[in-house]
Write a protein that holds these residues in place. Structure first.
Motif, mmCIF file in Angstrom:
data_model
loop_
_atom_site.group_PDB
_atom_site.id
_atom_site.type_symbol
_atom_site.label_atom_id
_atom_site.label_comp_id
_atom_site.label_asym_id
_atom_site.label_seq_id
_atom_site.Cartn_x
_atom_site.Cartn_y
_atom_site.Cartn_z
ATOM 1 N N LYS B 223 33.059 37.010 30.150
ATOM 2 C CA LYS B 223 34.184 37.248 30.330
ATOM 3 C C LYS B 223 34.638 36.761 31.636
ATOM 4 C CE LYS B 223 34.119 42.374 30.279
ATOM 5 N NZ LYS B 223 34.030 42.715 29.245
ATOM 6 N N ALA B 224 35.288 36.457 31.836
ATOM 7 C CA ALA B 224 35.972 36.699 33.287
ATOM 8 C C ALA B 224 36.524 37.745 33.935
ATOM 9 C CB ALA B 224 37.392 35.271 33.530
ATOM 10 N N ARG B 225 36.381 38.130 34.652
ATOM 11 C CA ARG B 225 37.342 39.067 35.610
ATOM 12 C C ARG B 225 37.154 39.328 36.768
ATOM 13 N NH1 ARG B 225 37.968 39.758 30.794
ATOM 14 N NH2 ARG B 225 38.600 41.370 29.076
ATOM 15 N N GLY B 226 36.086 38.525 37.417
ATOM 16 C CA GLY B 226 36.059 38.784 38.884
ATOM 17 C C GLY B 226 37.087 38.473 40.498
ATOM 18 N N LEU B 227 37.447 36.857 39.393
ATOM 19 C CA LEU B 227 39.039 36.408 39.880
ATOM 20 C C LEU B 227 40.941 37.534 39.682
ATOM 21 C CD1 LEU B 227 37.920 32.591 39.461
ATOM 22 C CD2 LEU B 227 38.382 33.919 42.261
ATOM 23 N N HIS B 228 39.973 38.027 38.345
ATOM 24 C CA HIS B 228 41.584 38.668 38.244
ATOM 25 C C HIS B 228 41.679 39.933 39.246
ATOM 26 C CE1 HIS B 228 45.155 40.290 36.282
ATOM 27 N NE2 HIS B 228 44.631 41.114 35.718
ATOM 28 N N GLU B 229 39.924 40.548 39.153
ATOM 29 C CA GLU B 229 40.437 41.985 40.034
ATOM 30 C C GLU B 229 40.748 41.046 41.685
ATOM 31 O OE1 GLU B 229 37.676 45.129 39.800
ATOM 32 O OE2 GLU B 229 37.317 45.249 37.307
ATOM 33 N N TYR B 230 39.789 40.609 41.817
ATOM 34 C CA TYR B 230 39.599 39.863 43.778
ATOM 35 C C TYR B 230 41.776 39.796 43.476
ATOM 36 C CZ TYR B 230 39.412 37.724 47.666
ATOM 37 O OH TYR B 230 39.556 36.915 49.071
ATOM 38 N N ILE B 231 42.019 38.780 43.144
ATOM 39 C CA ILE B 231 43.213 38.674 43.209
ATOM 40 C C ILE B 231 44.204 39.976 43.124
ATOM 41 C CG2 ILE B 231 44.964 37.839 42.149
ATOM 42 C CD1 ILE B 231 43.065 36.029 41.473
ATOM 43 N N GLN B 232 43.632 40.690 42.899
ATOM 44 C CA GLN B 232 44.789 42.223 43.156
ATOM 45 C C GLN B 232 44.632 43.238 44.486
ATOM 46 O OE1 GLN B 232 46.685 42.096 39.597
ATOM 47 N NE2 GLN B 232 45.113 40.411 39.362
ATOM 48 N N THR B 233 43.421 42.803 44.714
ATOM 49 C CA THR B 233 43.554 42.964 46.459
ATOM 50 C C THR B 233 44.378 42.260 47.657
ATOM 51 O OG1 THR B 233 41.858 42.079 46.625
ATOM 52 C CG2 THR B 233 41.030 43.691 45.087
ATOM 53 N N GLN B 234 45.089 41.391 47.159
ATOM 54 C CA GLN B 234 45.643 40.157 47.666
ATOM 55 C C GLN B 234 46.106 40.129 47.498
ATOM 56 O OE1 GLN B 234 42.583 39.131 50.285
ATOM 57 N NE2 GLN B 234 41.680 40.059 49.594
ATOM 58 N N PRO B 235 47.759 41.076 48.578
ATOM 59 C CA PRO B 235 48.782 40.400 48.500
ATOM 60 C C PRO B 235 49.269 39.009 48.925
ATOM 61 C CG PRO B 235 48.609 42.141 49.934
ATOM 62 C CD PRO B 235 46.916 41.305 49.878
ATOM 63 N N ARG B 236 48.534 38.261 49.942
ATOM 64 C CA ARG B 236 49.293 36.895 49.496
ATOM 65 C C ARG B 236 48.479 36.430 48.425
ATOM 66 N NH1 ARG B 236 45.428 34.659 54.140
ATOM 67 N NH2 ARG B 236 46.795 32.256 53.464
ATOM 68 N N LEU B 237 48.371 36.726 47.250
ATOM 69 C CA LEU B 237 47.962 36.113 46.544
ATOM 70 C C LEU B 237 48.740 36.515 45.009
ATOM 71 C CD1 LEU B 237 44.229 35.674 46.869
ATOM 72 C CD2 LEU B 237 46.069 34.137 47.057
ATOM 73 N N GLU B 238 49.991 37.429 45.331
ATOM 74 C CA GLU B 238 51.425 37.498 44.520
ATOM 75 C C GLU B 238 50.955 36.336 43.366
ATOM 76 O OE1 GLU B 238 52.008 40.501 44.090
ATOM 77 O OE2 GLU B 238 53.776 40.341 42.899
ATOM 78 N N TYR B 239 50.873 35.736 43.744
ATOM 79 C CA TYR B 239 51.805 34.279 42.271
ATOM 80 C C TYR B 239 50.561 34.373 41.494
ATOM 81 C CZ TYR B 239 48.880 31.040 45.470
ATOM 82 O OH TYR B 239 47.755 30.612 45.908
ATOM 83 N N LEU B 240 49.337 34.782 42.012
ATOM 84 C CA LEU B 240 48.371 34.640 41.284
ATOM 85 C C LEU B 240 47.872 35.588 40.248
ATOM 86 C CD1 LEU B 240 45.658 32.447 42.579
ATOM 87 C CD2 LEU B 240 47.001 31.685 41.165
ATOM 88 N N LYS B 241 48.476 37.137 40.124
ATOM 89 C CA LYS B 241 48.406 38.080 39.762
ATOM 90 C C LYS B 241 47.963 38.380 38.383
ATOM 91 C CE LYS B 241 52.100 41.323 39.317
ATOM 92 N NZ LYS B 241 52.542 42.556 39.614
ATOM 93 N N ASN B 242 48.858 37.261 37.941
ATOM 94 C CA ASN B 242 48.617 36.728 36.935
ATOM 95 C C ASN B 242 47.993 36.308 35.251
ATOM 96 O OD1 ASN B 242 49.822 39.707 35.770
ATOM 97 N ND2 ASN B 242 52.372 38.626 35.811
ATOM 98 N N GLN B 243 47.338 35.327 36.781
ATOM 99 C CA GLN B 243 46.832 33.596 36.302
ATOM 100 C C GLN B 243 45.453 34.017 35.297
ATOM 101 O OE1 GLN B 243 47.596 30.654 37.704
ATOM 102 N NE2 GLN B 243 46.106 30.289 34.995
ATOM 103 N N VAL B 244 45.455 34.144 34.079
ATOM 104 C CA VAL B 244 44.186 33.521 33.805
ATOM 105 C C VAL B 244 42.764 32.313 34.267
ATOM 106 C CG1 VAL B 244 43.338 33.333 30.715
ATOM 107 C CG2 VAL B 244 45.412 34.450 31.640
ATOM 108 N N PHE B 245 42.037 32.673 33.581
ATOM 109 C CA PHE B 245 41.439 32.003 34.360
ATOM 110 C C PHE B 245 40.046 31.915 33.391
ATOM 111 C CE2 PHE B 245 42.585 33.938 38.304
ATOM 112 C CZ PHE B 245 42.407 32.479 39.152
ATOM 113 N N ASN B 246 39.633 30.540 32.798
ATOM 114 C CA ASN B 246 38.897 30.002 31.790
ATOM 115 C C ASN B 246 37.190 30.632 31.780
ATOM 116 O OD1 ASN B 246 41.190 29.879 30.773
ATOM 117 N ND2 ASN B 246 41.394 26.979 30.413
ATOM 118 N N GLU B 247 37.167 30.243 33.084
ATOM 119 C CA GLU B 247 35.825 30.001 33.793
ATOM 120 C C GLU B 247 34.898 31.698 33.330
ATOM 121 O OE1 GLU B 247 33.648 27.553 34.489
ATOM 122 O OE2 GLU B 247 32.354 28.051 35.082
ATOM 123 N N GLY B 248 34.107 31.479 32.239
ATOM 124 C CA GLY B 248 33.490 33.351 32.908
ATOM 125 C C GLY B 248 32.992 33.347 34.087
#
Lengths: 428, 428
Positions: B223-248
């Protein structure tokens, strides 16, 4: 169970070196009486009986045919400890459950999917349990890591690795001389023959059969050269010098899980190498890795930030005490029985005895036993198909979907265990 | 090639941070002139030109369209250094060969099997070569291990492991901000996106395309969880906070080879962890393993026998000097250029320049380039099929069967190299 009944009556079947060792360890657990022993080799049965007599001053009944043992003793027995070969322990376990005994089965993979289903059906129909004696579930490191994971230190776990990487060339090649079953398996089979040492702890960590399950097994085996080369160096093995071995020296297996985790296992027993179970677990917050010069850990923001570089390994041993599992904290406090494999044999046998005494589901139940063992038969299928993934049956028939973590007693392998531990302490 | 021509004319295409770094390193190699630079971002092209001018006092021609560059400069160029993104470097390499240039291509996997075949056809039809700049082939450890293996110290090699295990969450997630190509790949693709760092050295070790070849690729992605969790900690990446990543987060790949060896690769770039390429190689006489607190080696009867226990790891670093590859021995003697990745960037670029200067096949040829890169596209297919093995094409069309190891010069990656090294020394 009344006070008087607080000793369980056990028969021990299979008394090779491992069976004998496990029986002796079992006698260290309070509340156990061994009233019968059995091995198809009479010398081993006699040696087992002598060991019981020496320890307990009671001579057990002696058998060389387990069916006879079950027929004659079954009704008076509480449990059977079965330490026979990989390809016999399942049928004995099934027969023992049907004769009214709970079963503790020494580890080993399944030879067929049928035998896994038979274990499940026998347990469901008789109400007797079959607990795989996966001692590594009770290893100090594995339990500390389990404890850390349940506290969220690794974040969401996404990947685990494990293996059985153990130079067994001598044991395998001299199988005829030392009456060991591995030889015939390495000649004829090809797959992940011994998955459970690391798969057991990983399955518990990932909640397999309780809200998660194995979905597929994919295995690839490389060439077999290690045993052949070894045999050429052993004059006593002249008769094996042209023997072809089917089992690849290294077998890679990947298991997928319903919740998206992947597990990578390696079977590697016929090459020269130091021992390793290659345990690794990786989550969204950290990673643990068994390693040659010290097991390594990195937890983002907590462990591994030093000298300006925030991605350093730290030695797990330097931190283990902080994360000690309550069971191990108590065990260390009381004095570890180092008889078998650093103390974990005693713990897994204690967990079994505790379940028998209480008439409760053991921490490793028949669904765990079947699922973990099935990986061997499935991996052989996958190897035969060139690595194609094969589906893992759901031995719970859907119950895994809403089965809760099983919390009971200090040997529980489901939860943080602080709570169970306290409860248990209050009870004692 | 006469004396006067002993400077090659190179155009550098792709001048992001890596391209700029590689171009500067290339200018450290004797016999190189950079006469043109190109990047679709004008600021990068200008920065590249300034770097050349600063170093050589010659201002190169500047382009933002590589097709225009090839059209205008192609005839006068000897070679192109291509450091554009994973999904553009193949088409540029093909166009460059067809414009009459040898190509050095920065690493990255293939997006399709078609582009691998196009590289091979373009090279065969034009007589120009395409060398993947797999710097890890020239790493000091990898070369020493290669040297040891060619001397038989590991016996018959049966299994290799490698990976690209590198916490790139920041680089990936801020891909828009820093104009980096990984982000889109992690959003849309799922597979072994970056196989060559460890696969290159392993392929050379196993003689791939010269008496051996890759047969199948099997990949499983978790599963792909790392980037999603990381993005939640980065206010500048608000636009990616619901982004789905395909890469496991972790992709396991197993490759089988014609001679029975297996290669296990791990791609693991979106979780917090220390860097590792996880190199391991295992043969009938010994094993090497990259490890957190020191790389580990065990060679039966030679390294690892101590205090009565004959299966101990030893630290590879304590023994490396004894097994130093002749190229590295000389490099250390002359003074290592540590500019890029501990010196290996300089060596791989030197190998390229040497081949261009001599008009000779480079140590990593187009068949190596295609085979190594193809693993990415094949692994995506396998992931899509749930881990089913997919066949690797034979890009040599059968030539692998009797192609001899290629022995030429000090940069050779085929043989023990003692001989080549001596020959080369005598020549110089």
């Amino acid at each position: 169970m009344d006070e008087q009944a607080k000793t369980i009556r056990v028969a021990c079947i299979g008394l090779g070196p491992r069976g004998l060792g496990q029986m002796k360890e079992l006698l260290n657990v309070p509340g156990v009486g061994v009233c019968a022993v059995c091995d198809q080799c009479e010398d081993r049965a006699l040696e087992g009986a002598a060991a019981v007599e020496e320890r307990t001053a009671q001579r057990p009944a002696i058998y060389t045919d387990y069916r006879r043992l079950l027929k004659k003793e079954g009704e008076s027995l509480d449990a059977v400890l079965c330490c026979t070969t990989w390809i016999t322990h399942s049928r004995i376990a099934v027969d023992a459950m049907r004769a009214g005994c709970h079963v503790a089965a020494e580890v080993g993979g399944a030879a067929s999917m049928g035998e896994c289903w038979e274990l499940v059906r026998a347990s469901e129909e008789t109400g007797k349990f079959c607990m795989l004696l996966e001692n590594c579930c009770y290893d100090r490191n594995e339990m500390a890591l389990f404890h850390m994971q349940r506290q969220g230190l690794f974040g969401e776990v996404v990947h685990c690795e494990g293996g059985y990487r153990h130079d067994l060339r001598e044991e395998i090649a001299f199988g005829r001389e030392n009456r060991h079953g591995r030889l015939a398996n390495f000649i004829h089979r090809n797959g992940e023959l011994y998955p459970t040492h690391q798969l057991g702890p990983i399955a518990k960590l990932l909640g397999i059969n309780r809200g998660n399950r194995f979905l597929t097994v994919s295995s690839i085996a490389g060439k077999a050269r290690g045993l052949h080369e070894y045999i050429q160096t052993q004059p006593r093995l002249e008769y094996l010098k042209n023997q072809v071995f089917n089992e690849g020296d290294v077998v890679d297996t990947t298991i997928t899980c319903a919740n998206g985790e992947t597990i990578h296992l390696v079977h590697d027993c016929s090459l020269p190498r130091p021992y390793s179970r290659g345990y690794a677990l990786q989550g969204t917050r950290g990673i643990y890795q068994e390693a040659p010069f010290g097991n390594a850990i990195f937890i983002e923001g907590l462990l591994g930030k030093k000298e300006g570089w925030d991605h350093s390994w730290e030695k797990f041993d330097d931190h283990r005490e902080k994360f000690e599992h309550p069971l191990w904290a108590r065990y260390l406090d009381e004095g570890v029985h180092f008889g078998g494999h650093g103390g974990m044999d005693f713990l897994v046998l204690s967990a079994f005895v505790d379940a028998v005494l209480c008439g409760a589901t053991p921490p490793i139940d028949v669904y765990d036993t079947a699922a973990w063992m099935s990986v061997t038969a499935l991996s052989e299928q996958s190897v035969a198909l060139g690595g194609a993934p094969v589906p893992v049956p759901d031995f719970t028939n859907g119950r895994w979907i809403d089965r809760e973590p099983f919390r009971r007693g200090i040997y529980c392998l489901e939860d943080v265990c602080g709570e169970c531990f306290l409860e248990s302490n209050l009870k004692n």
